[in-house]
Scaffold this motif. Structure first.
Motif: not given
Length: 76
Positions: A4-10, A31-35
């Motif tokens: 999951v990608i999260t844009l910083i200060n979007n 970006a964070v992956d569940a595994v």
């Protein structure tokens, strides 16, 4: 599952550049992956602060299993 990608200060304010400025500084993304947990992100795209317009910064994250996710930031 892909990371999951999260844009910083979007925000509209952060994604708007004054054409008189000397450079655009991208706030980046995470970006964070569940595994796999946190995974590396590659990005592409540039913003020409001398030419008004719409620019796209693209982000790609790939986990250790090869699952990909992409996101984009639109800068005006």
């Amino acid at each position: 599952t892909p990371p999951v990608i999260t844009l910083i200060n979007n925000t509209p304010e952060a994604n708007t550049v004054d054409c008189r400025s000397s450079a655009y500084s991208d706030p980046g993304a995470t970006a964070v992956d569940a595994v796999d947990g946190t995974v590396e992100i590659t990005f592409s795209g540039t913003v020409n602060t001398r030419v008004p317009g719409q620019y796209e910064i693209n982000y790609l994250a790939v986990d250790l299993s090869g699952n990909e996710s992409a996101a984009a930031r639109i800068v005006t």
